[in-house]
Design a protein around this motif. Structure first.
Motif: not given
Lengths: 241, 241, 241, 241
Positions: B159-160, B179, D131-133, D147-148, D150, D171, D173-174
């Motif tokens: 993403e995006r 990712e 990590r939040i995208w 864009e993310c 941390e 959002f 989350s990874w």
């Protein structure tokens, strides 16, 4: 918002220039003029106009760059809008510019391109009465409205409206002839927000209706660009070892 | 369903024909061949194939008319797909034909046209491990799966992803490089249903993975045409006096 | 589907047992009887019934365990449905059982609990004519229908209907008195699918209408459980080192 | 907005009062204190606090009436929240009050009641990196972000998260342990808007993270009440003769 929201009202502007057409009496300053006037009733918004027969349809790179929200009205001359201008508008929407698509602009190149469908519908110029019901009363576009808008005489648009299901459906129209229509439809495309709003046939003074003006002003604020991240695309390195 | 579901698997079919490309070893009968073979493991489905270099890309009017579900794989030759074929495929989707878009076909003309966005994303050919999580376990496309699919080594997509928000998000992919990706996305366009499914880079034997095959078969059934009303558009008379 | 879809039609069954109530003439075997009869016109479906005044409202653990799809009709006695039965039904829905909620069951405990909202609406018993328009003609629930269903005389339900926006809106109702209504609404809760369908006031023979019967049969198939993964919740170990 | 947005930050406030709990060091003024402090960094917002052990949990009718946006953090004492207070909060949300649900409040009575599902998930207190995208970069809640995000060390939450599909998913989350999560979820219930935001385990200084504070401030503005019509429910007369 600290700064003014910059709206550009685009209009095909053909009906109003034909002396024999009712629109020439109803909208002596053009549909774009009436819409821009309505927007100026709301604080924090400034509106300019652009029309089909101006160079580059009035949508030069400079104008587009200075436009936060583009409003689009067209009817009989969709095919005359040049593809490269449509491509520029689409790119600006994907980059965050808001877009409000009015009435017969359901058939505009820009709307069809952003939707991916035919955007066909039923229609009738007759004796219909239109009543717009608010189905999502908590949505910012319904701010300040009553539970329904009595539009009165208008052209009828009926389902099936061939659009992707709206992300949020704010309004539904009831017509006395027996049809109904999804008349307030929210979308996101790229970083841009789009609102389709049904009423506004050129033969009726719809854009002088205070409720209609309120909806357009609310929608301008709702589709306004936010300052979220511009996405990074393409080949990237891993974030983890 | 009383009759067979008729699937056409379309493939660009270029990588696999280059003797030095890993795809030539992994997919000796082409990616389309592997996908069609996988579909034949499921009752009620019959699959044919079509490829870019056939006349009309293998998608003649007759083939399209006999296709209930079209599966699309492309990567390096999107631009070689002729616009008039794309327009025909779009028209068939709007009329009800199902469409499954695989992996790098996110950048195909047909998908971009149906989405209205750039369909850009992040990517990396590296050492990533992909794990696909089922986030909508009640959806028919998740039928028969476990809670996640261990795909193993694959190209990363991150993403995006510039798509309209899916109507239903069935799967999400986790990548070891940091990712994630919306990897199972449902859409409706016109009367047609569309499913985007992420995995399937040509350098990995992904389309032999039993879980991946199951997803594609489930998706073929889910996007299959239903027999709802063909909409009536245009000028209509009132239904009420 | 190889095996029969097992539907249980639940009905409050009070109006029909009052000799002076019109429902006693229209539905001599109860609304549940008419609905079950209608389902048996469709292959692959078997229907049983259950009513409020049976022990455990006819919804014992054994009955619920053998039910793929539960149809719910209630009107004046929602409060008499015991909370522990409602909790069991909710648990079954979250685990995958389909649920079809009809007409005045918009106010049932089970629907309000699954929606999280008041489920209030406007209503009128009068002279209204109802016409249901198909707005999503590609949806399986619209299978075999025309572009609209002429329901005829019915109780009016009007917006605002206080529900979460449906995941898919399949039908909209037009009423001659000036109102409209989102009358075919799809939801997912847990692994279960839910369909709300508006028509069916007890004073009209709506459940003998062939189109209405078709919608209910289509909906039963659409909400039928799929065999996706049963989620694993709670404390888990990492999948990566 | 001419007037201040009035936020009430509600916190269970138990962990932080146990001298041996890490939260007592990280949040000496309570999680609510840190969140309120963060909100005051943003113009146009004023924040008060309320906690479980105050009379009526600090949520008297007067406080609720003066609250535009309620933020909710709870973890170990969900069951101690009295049902009549939950009912009042739900009624205020349906009437337009915004609600932000943080982290372990996914299991709060108010969130489960508004969602209609179990709100279960996977979790792990371990060594995970989060990590939040941003997947919807045009959404106002993503305003001003990269864009993310941390987040660093945090408790893991993993899918399947048993919620209704969010109306907008902002959002994802990874987690380094191999899981992912829908961590920014928008809903509408009645006239009220709801945002669920994942991070914020009591053992980490998450609510001092500037990006997290920005998200909460953005969300407070997004869930803020609008002034749309208060719906009229119940028996109504026809609008047409």
């Amino acid at each position: 918002m600290d700064t003014l929201l910059r709206v550009t009202v685009w209009n095909e502007y053909r009906h109003e220039q034909k002396p024999t057409h009712p629109a020439s009496k109803i909208y002596p300053e053009g549909i774009h003029g009436a819409i821009a006037q309505g927007l100026h009733e709301y604080p924090g918004i400034t509106a300019r106009t652009a029309t089909l027969d101006e160079p580059e349809h009035g949508l030069t790179d400079a104008v587009l760059a200075e436009t936060d929200v583009l409003i689009w009205w067209g009817h009989g001359a969709h095919d005359e809008v040049r593809d490269e201008i449509v491509a520029k508008v689409q790119a600006r929407v994907l980059d965050g510019m808001g877009l409000i698509v009015l009435h017969s602009a359901h058939f505009s190149k820009i709307f069809k391109r952003l939707m991916g469908t035919s955007c066909e519908l039923k229609w009738r110029e007759g004796d219909d009465h239109e009543r717009i019901w608010v189905v999502e009363p908590g949505h910012p576009i319904a701010d300040g409205l009553g539970e329904c808008l009595e539009i009165g005489r208008e052209e009828m648009y009926g389902e099936r409206f061939d659009i992707p299901a709206p992300e949020t459906l704010v309004f539904l129209s009831w017509f006395s002839g027996g049809e109904l229509f999804r008349s307030g439809c929210c979308y996101t495309r790229g970083r841009g927000k789009i609102f389709y709003f049904r009423p506004g046939h050129e033969s009726y003074p719809t854009y002088f209706n205070p409720d209609v003006r309120r909806v357009i002003a609310n929608a301008a604020r709702w589709v306004a660009p936010s300052r979220g991240p511009r996405p990074v695309f393409g080949n990237v390195r891993p974030r983890e070892a």
